[in-house]
Design an enzyme around this catalytic site. Structure first.
Site, PDB file in Angstrom:
ATOM      1  N   HIS A 182      14.321  46.535  83.811  1.00 63.26           N
ATOM      2  CA  HIS A 182      13.723  46.574  85.170  1.00 63.26           C
ATOM      3  C   HIS A 182      15.158  46.315  85.849  1.00 63.26           C
ATOM      4  O   HIS A 182      15.581  46.376  87.062  1.00 63.26           O
ATOM      5  CB  HIS A 182      12.722  45.752  85.707  1.00 63.26           C
ATOM      6  CG  HIS A 182      11.411  46.318  85.572  1.00 63.26           C
ATOM      7  ND1 HIS A 182      10.375  46.301  86.305  1.00 63.26           N
ATOM      8  CD2 HIS A 182      10.864  47.047  84.326  1.00 63.26           C
ATOM      9  CE1 HIS A 182       9.298  46.941  85.999  1.00 63.26           C
ATOM     10  NE2 HIS A 182       9.690  47.260  84.610  1.00 63.26           N
ATOM     11  N   ASP A 183      16.055  45.517  85.169  1.00 59.77           N
ATOM     12  CA  ASP A 183      17.449  45.143  86.004  1.00 59.77           C
ATOM     13  C   ASP A 183      18.356  46.485  85.979  1.00 59.77           C
ATOM     14  O   ASP A 183      18.905  46.758  86.723  1.00 59.77           O
ATOM     15  CB  ASP A 183      18.068  43.953  85.344  1.00 59.77           C
ATOM     16  CG  ASP A 183      19.514  43.837  85.999  1.00 59.77           C
ATOM     17  OD1 ASP A 183      19.349  43.637  86.952  1.00 59.77           O
ATOM     18  OD2 ASP A 183      20.418  43.531  85.031  1.00 59.77           O
TER      19      ASP A 183
ATOM     20  N   GLY B 291      22.291  49.863  87.875  1.00 63.08           N
ATOM     21  CA  GLY B 291      22.827  49.455  86.425  1.00 63.08           C
ATOM     22  C   GLY B 291      22.611  47.826  86.200  1.00 63.08           C
ATOM     23  O   GLY B 291      21.859  47.093  86.787  1.00 63.08           O
TER      24      GLY B 291
END
Ligand SMILES: *[C@@H]1O[C@H](CO)[C@@H](O)[C@H](O)[C@H]1NC(C)=O
Length: 205
Positions: free
Chosen positions: A72-73, A78
């Protein structure tokens, strides 16, 4: 651009308590490498591994959650640790975006890893790099494959809830949409299936 200077300075204050923004390298075009911290922090990998191992020993499902946290990051501008930025009255980040709120877990383990790493190598390792190592170690500890992790990521100084809402595929996505959103970040169908398997572990647990 004046606005980027402003967001850089105030976001310093909104980083999660343990996750201190670290400026790495001088060149904006620095390449990631496998031995980025070999000299500056030789105990990095065993330190992360120990802390992640302890967290997974307490709760096996945490390994799957930590892989999801990294995913999810990375899907939003990126792999830059931007998901770790806490909201404040003047800043809205990714943590409470629709695809993250109540779903992304394990922030306390990231804080524990950060604090263990700060104990041995203060002010050196970026949180974005830690998320990458934590995700790999989680998979390995739960019996999955090992892969070498390239390091040298810089931590985000801002975050976008709108981009998080937009970029992370919701559970309602059909297969075509899922395949294309994975392709957008350089992941293939095999990768998609591996992630989907991981998330069903979380959802079944
Ligand atoms: C993201 O989605 C949530 C839930 O739908 C919504 O409340 C929020 O306003 C959205 N954020 C932005 C910046 O569009």
């Amino acid at each position: 651009m004046a606005s980027s200077t402003t967001s850089a300075s105030f976001s310093m204050a909104v980083l999660t308590s343990a996750c201190v923004w670290v400026l790495i390298g001088a060149s904006a075009s620095a390449q990631l490498s496998f031995d980025y911290y070999t000299r500056s922090c030789p105990v990095l990998f065993p330190t992360v591994r120990l802390t992640v191992g302890a967290a997974i020993a307490r709760e096996a499902q945490m390994g799957a959650s930590l892989l999801r946290l990294f995913f999810h990051d990375c899907f939003v501008n990126g792999c830059d640790g931007s998901i770790l930025l806490d909201d404040t009255p003047t800043f809205t980040g990714e943590k409470n975006a629709a695809p993250n709120v109540h779903l992304v877990q394990g922030f306390e383990v990231v804080d524990q890893v950060k604090s263990a790493v700060e104990g041995v190598c203060p002010g050196i390792i970026s949180c974005a790099d830690l998320l990458a190592i934590i995700a790999r170690d989680s998979v390995v500890i739960l019996g999955g494959p090992w892969w070498p992790v390239k390091l040298g990521r810089r931590d985000a100084r801002s975050a976008s809830q709108a981009a998080a809402n937009e970029s992370i595929p919701p559970p309602t996505s059909d297969l075509k949409k899922l395949i294309s959103s994975f392709q957008n970040v350089g992941l293939n169908i095999r990768d998609l299936v591996a992630f989907a398997g991981n998330f069903s572990v979380i959802n079944l647990a």
